[in-house]
Design an enzyme around this catalytic site. Structure first.
Site, PDB file in Angstrom:
ATOM      1  N   ARG A  34       0.832  -1.192   0.000  1.00 48.78           N
ATOM      2  CA  ARG A  34       0.000   0.000   0.000  1.00 48.78           C
ATOM      3  C   ARG A  34       0.881   1.263   0.000  1.00 48.78           C
ATOM      4  NH1 ARG A  34      -2.702   0.073   4.901  1.00 48.78           N
ATOM      5  NH2 ARG A  34      -1.096   1.510   5.588  1.00 48.78           N
TER       6      ARG A  34
ATOM      7  N   LYS B 118      -5.789   7.662 -19.770  1.00 52.32           N
ATOM      8  CA  LYS B 118      -5.959   8.227 -21.115  1.00 52.32           C
ATOM      9  C   LYS B 118      -4.718   7.931 -21.967  1.00 52.32           C
ATOM     10  CE  LYS B 118      -9.803  10.004 -19.440  1.00 52.32           C
ATOM     11  NZ  LYS B 118     -10.046   9.394 -18.163  1.00 52.32           N
TER      12      LYS B 118
ATOM     13  N   ASP C   8      -3.487  19.931 -14.890  1.00 54.72           N
ATOM     14  CA  ASP C   8      -3.923  18.620 -15.366  1.00 54.72           C
ATOM     15  C   ASP C   8      -3.487  18.527 -16.825  1.00 54.72           C
ATOM     16  OD1 ASP C   8      -5.284  16.432 -16.408  1.00 54.72           O
ATOM     17  OD2 ASP C   8      -6.993  16.673 -15.058  1.00 54.72           O
TER      18      ASP C   8
HETATM   19  C1  LIG Z   1      -8.688  15.671 -17.881  1.00 55.68           C
HETATM   20  C2  LIG Z   1      -9.035  14.578 -16.920  1.00 55.68           C
HETATM   21  N1  LIG Z   1      -8.500  14.577 -15.699  1.00 55.68           N
HETATM   22  C3  LIG Z   1      -8.785  13.615 -14.789  1.00 55.68           C
HETATM   23  C4  LIG Z   1      -9.665  12.604 -15.093  1.00 55.68           C
HETATM   24  C5  LIG Z   1      -9.983  11.547 -14.065  1.00 55.68           C
HETATM   25  O1  LIG Z   1      -9.306  10.376 -14.380  1.00 55.68           O
HETATM   26  P1  LIG Z   1      -9.853   8.875 -14.054  1.00 55.68           P
HETATM   27  O2  LIG Z   1     -11.039   8.643 -14.913  1.00 55.68           O
HETATM   28  O3  LIG Z   1      -8.666   8.028 -14.386  1.00 55.68           O
HETATM   29  O4  LIG Z   1     -10.182   8.852 -12.604  1.00 55.68           O
HETATM   30  C6  LIG Z   1     -10.244  12.544 -16.367  1.00 55.68           C
HETATM   31  C7  LIG Z   1     -11.188  11.475 -16.727  1.00 55.68           C
HETATM   32  O5  LIG Z   1     -11.863  11.519 -17.721  1.00 55.68           O
HETATM   33  C8  LIG Z   1      -9.930  13.569 -17.309  1.00 55.68           C
HETATM   34  O6  LIG Z   1     -10.458  13.593 -18.537  1.00 55.68           O
END
Ligand SMILES: Cc1ncc(COP(=O)(O)O)c(C=O)c1O
Length: 401
Positions: free
Chosen positions: A60, A210, A185
Site C-alpha cells: 500500500r 488516457k 492537469d
Molecule cells: C482531464 C481529466 N483529468 C482527470 C480525469 C480523471 O481520471 P480517471 O477517470 O482516471 O479517474 C479525467 C477522466 O476523464 C480527465 O479527462
C-alpha cells in the site's frame, strides 16, 4: 550500480524524450536478465532484520513495479518525483487532501473534467474547502479570483471538453504572486506535447487512463513534481488513504508509455485531418481544435503546445437532437466515456463525463447540450472520416430539433 536511466534523480545524461519513454526507470532484472520489469504481485517484503529492509515494506506504501512507472513518468515530465494512483481521480483526491485544510480555497478552471468539479463541490466542500470556478483563460478573471487568499490554482489546458486553453506561464506567475501553488492537469496533451513544469507549474496531474497508458486497458493517475517536500506529502497521503496503483495496472502502463511519442504524433496527424474535414462540412456549425488556425487561441496553442492534440469539440446543425443522432449513428467510432485510447471515441459530455457539473457552470464554461467530443484514435483517418460522414448524414434525417 544505478545507471542514469534507473535513477530517480535527473538523468546526468540527458536522453531525448523517445529514449526516456522507452527506457527511463527500468533495467533488466538483476536475477534473470528479464528485459521487462516484473509485475511484483506481492503484499509484503521479507525483512532481513528488524528495521532492515530493501526499501519496500508493504504494497500500500510502495511496490517495485509502481516505482518503476513512477521513475519513468518523472523522467518524461523532466521532473524528479512521481507518485502513481489507482485512478486519475484518486490522484486528484490525494493532491487535494495532502495540500488543503478546512478554510482553504481553490481557484479552478471553469471547464475541467466533471469528476474534478464533483470532488470539489460535493466531497470537499462539506469539509470546509472552498472552490471558485473561473474562466482561467481570462487573465483578469484569474487576477480577480486571486484577490482572496488562495492555496491552490488548478487548471486543465486544453480543458475537457471545450478545449479552451489557459496560459500556463501567466497562471503560474499570478499564482506565485498570490502565494498559491499551480497544478496543471496535463492529461489531454501529455509531456509529448506540453511541459507545464518548464512553464513553472508546481505539480502536473495525469489520468494515466488516457493517453499515457493509451490502450483502454487500465485506470490510473499520477502526480509529478520537482519539489521534494510536495512529493513527501503525496507519498504520505497516498499511504494514509490507500490509493496506490495496482502492480498489474502499473506494468501495463509501463508498456503503454513506450509508444507514447509515436502515438501522440499519429493522434495529432489524424485529428488534424478529421478536424479539417469536419470544419468544412456544411452541417458542422461550431468546431474547436487547437491545431487549426480558426481556433480562437491558436497563437497560445502554438506557444505552449507542440501540436493540436487528439481532441475535437464540435456542434452540428439541428442542435441537441442532431448531435445525439450523430453519436447514435457512428459505427467505427465508439460511443463511450473515455478519451486518449488507440480507438476513436465519441462522447456526449452533458449526459456522460460532465453530467454532474451544475447546468449553470456548464453554461458558463461553454459546455452546451449539443456539444460532441471526439477523441481521434489511430485508425486510418479515411475510415474515421467515412464513419463521421455517414453519421452526419444520418443526423440530418430526424429533422431539426
Ligand atoms: C482531464 C481529466 N483529468 C482527470 C480525469 C480523471 O481520471 P480517471 O477517470 O482516471 O479517474 C479525467 C477522466 O476523464 C480527465 O479527462
Amino acid at each position: 550500480m544505478i545507471t542514469a536511466l534507473e535513477s530517480v534523480e535527473k538523468p546526468e545524461t540527458h536522453y531525448c524524450f523517445e529514449t526516456l519513454a522507452l527506457h527511463a526507470g527500468t533495467t533488466a532484472d538483476p536475477v534473470t536478465g528479464a528485459m521487462l520489469t516484473p509485475i511484483y504481485q506481492t503484499t509484503t517484503y521479507r525483512q532481513e532484520a528488524v528495521g532492515k529492509n530493501r526499501g519496500f515494506k508493504y504494497s500500500r506504501s510502495e511496490n517495485p513495479t509502481v516505482s518503476a512507472l513512477e521513475r519513468r513518468l518523472a523522467a518524461i515530465e523532466d521532473a524528479e518525483f512521481a507518485t502513481c494512483y489507482s485512478t486519475g481521480l484518486a490522484a486528484t483526491s490525494a493532491l487535494l487532501l495532502a495540500l488543503l485544510k478546512s478554510g482553504d480555497r481553490v481557484v479552478s478552471s471553469q471547464a475541467v473534467y466533471g469528476g474534478t468539479v464533483r470532488l470539489l463541490r460535493q466531497t470537499l466542500a462539506p469539509f470546509g474547502v472552498e472552490a471558485e470556478f473561473v474562466d482561467t483563460a481570462d487573465g483578469d478573471a484569474l487576477v480577480k479570483a486571486l484577490q482572496k487568499r488562495t492555496r491552490l490554482v488548478f487548471i486543465e489546458t486544453p480543458a475537457n471538453p471545450t478545449l479552451k486553453l489557459t496560459d500556463i506561464e501567466l497562471a503560474s506567475s499570478l499564482a506565485k504572486q498570490a502565494g498559491a501553488l499551480l497544478v496543471v492537469d496535463n492529461t489531454l496533451l501529455t509531456p509529448a506535447l506540453q511541459r507545464p513544469l518548464d512553464m513553472r507549474a508546481d505539480i502536473v496531474l495525469h489520468s494515466t487512463t488516457k493517453f499515457i497508458e493509451g490502450h483502454n486497458a487500465t485506470v490510473g493517475g499520477a502526480l509529478i513534481t520537482r519539489d521534494a517536500n510536495l512529493h513527501e506529502q503525496f507519498l504520505f497521503t497516498r499511504n494514509t488513504i490507500g490509493a496506490i496503483q495496482s502492480p498489474f495496472a502499473a506494468w501495463l502502463t509501463l508498456q503503454g508509455v513506450k509508444t507514447l511519442p509515436l502515438r501522440m504524433a499519429r493522434h495529432c496527424k489524424n485529428a488534424c485531418r478529421v478536424a479539417q474535414f469536419l470544419e468544412s462540412h456544411p452541417r458542422v456549425t461550431r468546431l474547436a481544435y487547437p491545431g487549426l488556425q480558426s481556433f480562437p487561441q491558436f497563437e497560445l496553442a502554438q506557444r505552449q503546445q507542440k501540436a493540436g492534440g487528439a481532441l475535437i469539440a464540435f456542434e452540428v446543425e439541428g442542435g441537441v437532437g442532431a448531435g445525439v443522432r450523430l453519436m447514435n449513428s457512428v459505427r467505427l467510432c465508439a460511443l463511450a466515456e473515455n478519451l486518449g485510447a488507440a480507438e476513436t471515441i465519441i462522447t456526449h459530455p452533458v449526459s456522460m463525463t460532465h453530467g454532474s457539473v451544475p447546468p449553470s457552470q456548464r453554461a458558463a464554461a461553454g459546455i452546451t447540450d449539443g456539444l460532441v467530443r471526439l477523441s481521434v484514435g489511430l485508425e486510418n483517418p479515411d475510415d474515421i472520416i467515412a464513419d463521421l460522414e455517414h453519421a452526419l448524414e444520418a443526423s440530418a434525417k430526424g429533422g431539426l430539433s
